[in-house]
Write a protein that holds these residues in place. Structure first.
Motif, short mmCIF file in Angstrom:
data_model
loop_
_atom_site.label_atom_id
_atom_site.label_comp_id
_atom_site.label_asym_id
_atom_site.label_seq_id
_atom_site.Cartn_x
_atom_site.Cartn_y
_atom_site.Cartn_z
N HIS A 71 -7.23 -3.01 2.83
CA HIS A 71 -6.49 -4.25 3.32
C HIS A 71 -5.01 -4.02 3.16
O HIS A 71 -4.37 -3.35 2.56
CB HIS A 71 -6.68 -5.45 2.20
CG HIS A 71 -6.44 -6.81 2.82
ND1 HIS A 71 -5.01 -7.09 2.74
CD2 HIS A 71 -6.77 -7.88 3.51
CE1 HIS A 71 -4.69 -8.11 3.27
NE2 HIS A 71 -5.96 -8.80 3.73
N LEU A 84 5.16 -9.97 4.03
CA LEU A 84 5.55 -11.43 4.29
C LEU A 84 5.61 -11.60 5.80
O LEU A 84 5.65 -12.65 6.40
CB LEU A 84 6.98 -11.97 3.80
CG LEU A 84 7.02 -11.79 2.32
CD1 LEU A 84 8.39 -12.03 1.95
CD2 LEU A 84 5.65 -12.72 1.76
N GLY A 85 5.26 -10.23 6.62
CA GLY A 85 5.26 -10.53 8.15
C GLY A 85 6.47 -10.21 8.81
O GLY A 85 6.62 -10.08 9.85
N GLY A 86 7.42 -9.58 8.12
CA GLY A 86 8.48 -9.27 8.75
C GLY A 86 8.78 -7.66 9.00
O GLY A 86 8.54 -7.14 7.55
N LEU A 123 -0.72 -13.46 -1.68
CA LEU A 123 -0.10 -12.11 -1.32
C LEU A 123 1.33 -11.91 -1.40
O LEU A 123 1.75 -10.85 -1.87
CB LEU A 123 -0.66 -11.88 0.27
CG LEU A 123 -2.10 -11.98 0.18
CD1 LEU A 123 -2.36 -12.05 1.83
CD2 LEU A 123 -2.38 -10.44 -0.37
N GLU A 133 -1.41 -10.08 10.03
CA GLU A 133 -2.01 -8.97 9.75
C GLU A 133 -2.01 -8.65 8.24
O GLU A 133 -3.01 -7.77 7.80
CB GLU A 133 -1.54 -7.72 10.44
CG GLU A 133 -0.11 -7.22 10.14
CD GLU A 133 1.08 -8.05 10.69
OE1 GLU A 133 0.93 -8.96 11.47
OE2 GLU A 133 2.05 -7.98 10.10
N SER A 134 -1.11 -8.99 7.63
CA SER A 134 -0.84 -8.70 6.15
C SER A 134 -1.80 -9.66 5.25
O SER A 134 -1.92 -9.30 4.09
CB SER A 134 0.28 -8.73 5.57
OG SER A 134 1.22 -9.79 5.72
N GLU A 135 -2.18 -10.86 5.94
CA GLU A 135 -3.26 -11.56 5.02
C GLU A 135 -4.39 -11.39 5.43
O GLU A 135 -5.58 -11.40 4.89
CB GLU A 135 -2.67 -13.01 5.23
CG GLU A 135 -1.31 -13.35 4.61
CD GLU A 135 -0.52 -14.41 5.12
OE1 GLU A 135 -1.45 -15.47 5.59
OE2 GLU A 135 0.64 -14.68 5.15
N LEU A 136 -4.79 -11.59 6.84
CA LEU A 136 -6.14 -11.81 7.51
C LEU A 136 -6.52 -10.73 8.24
O LEU A 136 -7.37 -10.86 9.30
CB LEU A 136 -6.33 -13.02 8.35
CG LEU A 136 -5.81 -14.36 7.67
CD1 LEU A 136 -5.75 -15.59 8.45
CD2 LEU A 136 -6.66 -14.69 6.52
N ILE A 137 -5.95 -9.37 8.14
CA ILE A 137 -6.23 -8.15 8.73
C ILE A 137 -5.81 -8.70 10.15
O ILE A 137 -4.94 -8.23 10.67
CB ILE A 137 -7.71 -7.72 8.70
CG1 ILE A 137 -8.45 -8.08 7.43
CG2 ILE A 137 -8.09 -6.36 9.15
CD1 ILE A 137 -7.96 -7.44 6.21
N PRO A 146 10.41 -13.40 8.98
CA PRO A 146 8.86 -13.06 8.26
C PRO A 146 8.13 -14.28 8.77
O PRO A 146 8.73 -15.15 9.52
CB PRO A 146 9.33 -13.25 6.61
CG PRO A 146 11.01 -13.24 6.70
CD PRO A 146 11.50 -13.19 7.94
N ARG A 147 6.96 -14.01 8.32
CA ARG A 147 5.98 -15.15 8.79
C ARG A 147 6.03 -16.49 7.79
O ARG A 147 6.33 -16.28 6.65
CB ARG A 147 4.34 -14.43 8.80
CG ARG A 147 3.71 -15.36 9.33
CD ARG A 147 2.25 -14.98 9.22
NE ARG A 147 2.32 -13.56 9.94
CZ ARG A 147 1.89 -12.31 9.11
NH1 ARG A 147 1.85 -12.35 7.76
NH2 ARG A 147 2.14 -11.24 9.70
#
Lengths: 182, 372, 348, 146
Positions: free
Chosen positions: B21, B127-129, B357, C230-234, C310-311
């Motif tokens: 993952h 965190l998406g960044g 997460l 993508e870092s949580e739900l692929i 970041p998201r």
């Protein structure tokens, strides 16, 4: 944390159920001076009796070393918990010659002054049962599962004594000295 | 483990986070029981990269076990090297020359900076960044280049030896370090502006995954996780080893216990490590890098020995049992993230998936270290 | 021969080519831009500066096998990518690109089919996008995809409200739903554009920002890309898609960005009108080139935003929509109504 | 209410700062290296696989076949064989194999080598689909060396 309290209480605890003997702090072979290393073959050490030893921290890395009976370990952990120490690790040692397994609990104090305590329990190899510390220190959960993985020691009362690091279906205990590989 | 939905009459479902993952940085698997976006139970499943380093320790001579140390936690390998060689030096009573100690601390702290930089990037990636990851890698690359020029490797170092070092550092390395510190000093404000101050990041971290000091103690958490919960505990200060007592540095402590506190602890540790490196460079003595008398055959006296050092993720400790032979009778490696992760199951109950997460990222997991 | 028919066919081809070409080359812009932001080079092997990369990617996607996992709802699974792409192409029909602006056909409007309810149609079709997420996520038989679908729907609903409210404000100011009328109402320099308060819309800048944020959220772009976090739900709703199924989702995303940028330009940035028609006669007073320049500047902002932040989490996203954007949009609507309709009625 | 607007304002400010930073980075030069086209010089201490040191005078290696490297290797990846030859003092090396697939580049063989007959090479871009390609015959390699 009060070092003196811990030492007194643990000493009293470890002495429980032991035959009354004069307080001779037996220096086991492990306490031999450094020159012992140079001997070709050190004499086999006498089996250590239950009791408390205050060790040389600089050389050993721990301050207090207590060997106790299997049913005293939860009480011992409670004494340390009450004084604010944390459980750092649990591991085992296989003393195959004496047909015994040793479970070693490492405690340390994180609140200030460095103080490390180690509890050790010897249990027979073929009846490797010891009560779990899970209710005192939740961190024991994983450490005990790991020790179960590697040594097959049964921690009585553990909520989930399954393999942690080894595959779920493995039935071997690799750190036993009679483990011959797969 | 029983799992109940948070609200009544709601169904839960199970979901496997990992072993492959994007957020688990390796092969960690977490069995999540979810109620919608809320986590009811999160059970980490370990062992996917288990290599039995402890058994290897019983089958190899003390010297031959050295390369293993770089492969447990490959991100702060030098801390592990240091812990192991110091244990053996403790057992054998070897005195290490001062210059070697300074170089050891210098390289270890550089390694710590690189580990924290990688964590910083990977955490923001969780965190998406995406972009801060590559900025951090850019800086980390300089450290790796520097360390490569002395140790010869970039990641799995095997640099320290019993009683000293593999080889000496030169002036190029020291000036390189000074230049790098100058560069990183100028980059840190940029990181803080781009990431720390960002309102989205703060929303995701402040108040997420609070850990009380008591919970950290009960679960044996150490390192930045413990310091983020307001406990001033650092092995370098509390149980000084090597030349740390001679150096002037602070232990950053934040008392909020949330993910932001752990983030800030690590960011401040980068600054403190830079201070340590600077002092090491300034104070670097001349002299030998290897103890004059290191026994050829390492045969420690019977008994067991314990040694703890502060790795980038917490207290790394080795318990070695010697039976007087040239191999260890038992080698127990106490990995910090093993304990840090063990509190995940309890702490993540009732969290949102995204928060869980972020919380996992703030624990700074290195899976090979957990599985050993 | 019916000239109208020729016109239609030509424009249809043109629109599809524009949508697909933009989708392909925006991927290149995004990759190259992201690379430079991160101090990398980006695609550079296929063609000069990697310019042929999108074609290679397309060829790769098309030549791959479409995998249908066991137990999926196959009709819906196949329908979902189409829902992502077809509405996007449909919307281009009604978007006016503006007059050519120079040469012999200077007054020729580049638009496939101008409608007097153009804005309504765009908003209607734009909301179909949520269906693609929902169907794709639901039919994949993947728990991550379902979570993503649920997130996508709640996000879509939350942000459509402020989006529409802000659009209504503009309709009120211009008095028309026809896009070309809205643009022409803003002619004569950038101070006349709807995002400037001078236009009689005192809350112009706020409504512009509200609209822009909603457009980001509606197109599932970072930092609002919760659907495919993508870092949580692929990869969220398109985890199970391969080949062109994935390709259509991908192209749909970029086509939607172009649409969002076009709509923002038309509603707030004066469409194809020059920002300073009288002083700097570059590109003419009104030309489709102005329009393209504006939408690509907006798209670059979108790209930059994606690679900076970041998201957000679902909760703070919904908080943003319900606690900040919707109140602001409503106040904006009321304020504009008072300024434009009620005050003149009272003779002020 | 003031807090509400204040948080929106500071939030927006932080977002704009972020955009300005990334936009500024956009105009800077890439720091990466285009690998197959350019490649890095390794530092002299780089640890590649080991090789026998070529003595420029004799044109051959200096190994005395003592086997200390083989003994000290943690992963057992060195196999060497020396035979007694008439007229030559000591043993003559006839085989020196390195199984690089298990080597951990710890450097203990080099430390153990009294005559300094082995060293790290600077080769780093090794790739193969065949494991056998990493079984090096170092005796052959020392002949090929410049």
């Amino acid at each position: 944390m009060n070092k003196a309290t811990i030492i007194t209480e643990l000493r009293a605890l470890a002495a429980e159920g032991m035959p009354d003997e004069p307080e001779v702090v037996e220096t086991p072979a492990s306490e031999e001076p450094e020159e012992g290393a140079k001997k070709k073959k050190p004499a086999p050490p006498e089996p250590r009796k239950n009791g408390l030893l205050e060790l040389d921290y600089v050389r050993r890395g721990v301050h207090v070393d207590v060997q106790m009976a299997a049913d005293q370990v939860v009480r011992g952990a409670e004494i340390l918990d009450a004084e604010g120490l944390q459980l750092e690790a649990i591991t085992g040692v296989d003393w195959i010659k004496e047909n015994e397994l040793e479970v070693v609990y490492d405690f340390s104090y994180t609140g200030g002054e460095c103080f490390r305590v180690v509890l050790r329990v010897r249990i027979p190899r073929d009846e490797a049962n010891i009560p779990t510390l899970n209710d005192v220190f939740p961190s024991a959960n994983w450490h005990e599962r790991e020790t179960y993985d590697f040594f097959g020691i049964n921690f009585e009362g553990h909520p989930q004594l399954e393999n942690l690091l080894l595959p779920e279906d493995s039935d071997f205990h690799p750190l036993l000295k009679d483990f011959k590989g797969l | 483990m029983g799992s109940q939905a948070l609200s009544q009459n709601n169904e839960t479902f199970e979901i496997n986070l990992g072993p492959q993952h994007p957020a688990t940085h390796g092969v960690l698997r977490v069995k999540l029981t979810m109620d919608g976006e809320y986590i009811v139970d999160a059970e980490p499943v370990l062992g996917y990269i288990h290599r039995m380093h402890e058994l290897m320790g019983e089958n190899r001579t003390w010297a031959k076990y050295l390369p293993n140390m770089g492969r447990i936690d490959y991100l702060s390998a030098l801390s592990y090297n240091l812990g192991y060689v110091q244990l053996v030096e403790k057992m054998m009573g070897i005195e290490v020359p001062e210059r070697a100690e300074y170089i050891r601390v210098l390289t270890t702290e550089m390694n710590r900076i690189s580990s924290h930089l990688l964590w910083f990037g990977a955490f923001v990636l969780d965190l998406g960044g995406f972009t801060p990851l590559l900025y951090a890698f850019d800086d980390r690359e300089h450290i790796l280049d520097l360390l490569e020029s002395v140790t010869g490797s970039r990641l799995t170092y095997c640099y320290y030896r019993f009683g000293g070092l593999y080889n000496d550092v030169d002036d190029d390395f020291l000036t390189g370090c000074t230049q790098f510190l100058k560069r990183l000093r100028s980059r840190m404000p940029m990181y803080h502006k781009l990431v720390t101050g960002n309102v989205i990041l703060r929303q995701r971290l402040v108040g997420v995954g609070p850990l009380s000091a008591e919970m950290c103690r009960k679960y044996g958490a150490t390192g930045p996780v413990l310091r983020g919960s307001g406990v001033n505990y650092d092995v370098r200060k509390n149980e000084p080893y090597s030349i740390y007592p001679e150096l002037d540095f602070d232990v950053p402590v934040y008392s909020d216990g949330d993910s932001m506190a752990r983030y800030m602890v690590r960011m401040d540790e980068i600054e403190q490590s830079m201070r340590i490196v600077e002092q090491c460079i300034a104070k670097m003595p001349q002299g030998e890098i290897k103890a004059p008398k290191v026994p050829k055959l390492i045969k420690p006296a019977i008994g067991d020995y314990y040694h703890a050092v502060e790795a980038a993720r917490g207290t790394f400790a080795i318990r070695a049992v010697s039976d007087g032979k040239n191999q260890a009778y038992r080698m127990k490696l106490r990995a910090p993230t093993f304990c840090n992760l063990s509190l995940y199951q309890e702490a993540s109950k009732g969290m949102l998936l995204a928060d869980a997460l972020a919380f996992m990222g703030s624990l700074d997991l290195v899976i090979p270290e957990i599985d050993r | 021969m019916d000239l109208n028919l020729v016109h239609m066919v030509l424009f249809l081809v043109g629109i599809i080519a524009f949508a697909a070409g933009n989708a392909a080359y925006l991927v290149w812009v995004e990759r190259k831009g992201a690379a430079r932001i991160q101090r990398r080079t980006g695609p550079c092997e296929v063609g000069p500066a990697g310019l042929i990369q999108p074609l290679a990617d397309g060829a790769k996607l098309m030549s791959k096998q479409i995998v249908f996992p066991d137990g999926i709802d196959k009709p819906l699974f196949m329908l979902a990518p189409m829902f992502a792409m077809i509405p996007a192409v449909m919307i281009f029909v009604t978007i006016p690109f503006g007059p050519v602006g120079f040469g012999p056909f200077a007054d020729f409007m580049i638009v496939a089919r101008e409608m007097n309810i153009g804005l309504l149609m765009i908003l209607a079709f734009a909301s179909v996008n949520v269906m693609a997420l929902l169907l794709g996520g639901w039919s994949s038989k993947n728990k991550y995809a379902v979570i993503s679908a649920i997130r996508g729907v709640s996000q879509g609903i939350a942000f459509e409200i402020p989006l529409v409210i802000t659009a209504i404000t503009i309709v009120m100011i211009s008095g028309s739903m026809q896009l070309s009328t809205i643009v022409e109402a803003q002619a004569g320099g950038f101070w006349n554009w709807n995002w400037m308060p001078l236009q009689g819309n005192l809350f112009g800048p706020v409504s512009f920002i509200v609209f822009f944020i909603c457009f980001l959220a509606e197109t599932n772009r970072a930092p609002f890309d919760l659907g495919e976090a993508e870092s949580e739900l692929i990869a969220g709703f398109h985890t199970e898609y391969s080949s062109m199924g994935f390709g259509l989702f991908f192209m749909g995303e970029y086509a939607n960005i172009v649409i969002g940028a076009s709509l923002t330009t038309i509603l707030f940035l004066g469409g194809w009108t020059s920002p300073f028609p009288e002083f700097v006669p570059v590109l003419g007073a009104s030309s489709f080139l102005w329009f393209l320049l504006k939408i690509y500047l907006l798209i670059w902002t979108v790209v930059l935003i994606r690679w900076t932040y970041p998201r957000v989490t679902l909760w703070s996203l919904l908080n943003l929509a319900w606690k900040i954007l919707i109140p602001f949009a409503l106040i904006n609507l009321l304020g504009s109504a008072v300024l434009i309709k009620i005050l003149p009625m009272l003779g002020l | 209410m003031a807090g509400y607007f204040n948080s929106i304002l500071t939030g927006t400010k932080s977002l704009v700062t972020g955009l300005l930073i990334t936009q500024a980075e956009f105009f800077k030069k890439p720091v990466t290296l285009q690998y197959p086209h350019e490649s890095l010089e390794m530092t002299p201490r780089y640890r590649g696989h080991i090789q026998l040191v070529k003595n420029p005078e004799t044109g051959t290696h200096q190994c005395i076949s003592c086997g200390m490297c083989q003994k000290g290797c943690p992963s057992g990846c060195i196999t060497l064989k020396g035979v007694k030859q008439e007229g030559v003092k000591g043993k003559v090396l006839v085989q020196y194999d390195l199984d690089f697939t298990t080597c951990s580049l710890c450097g203990q063989c080099i430390e153990n080598c009294k005559p300094g007959a082995i060293e790290f090479s600077l080769e780093y871009n090794l790739a193969s689909t065949n494991k056998e390609d990493f079984h090096y015959d170092l005796l052959e390699r020392v002949k090929e060396q410049k």
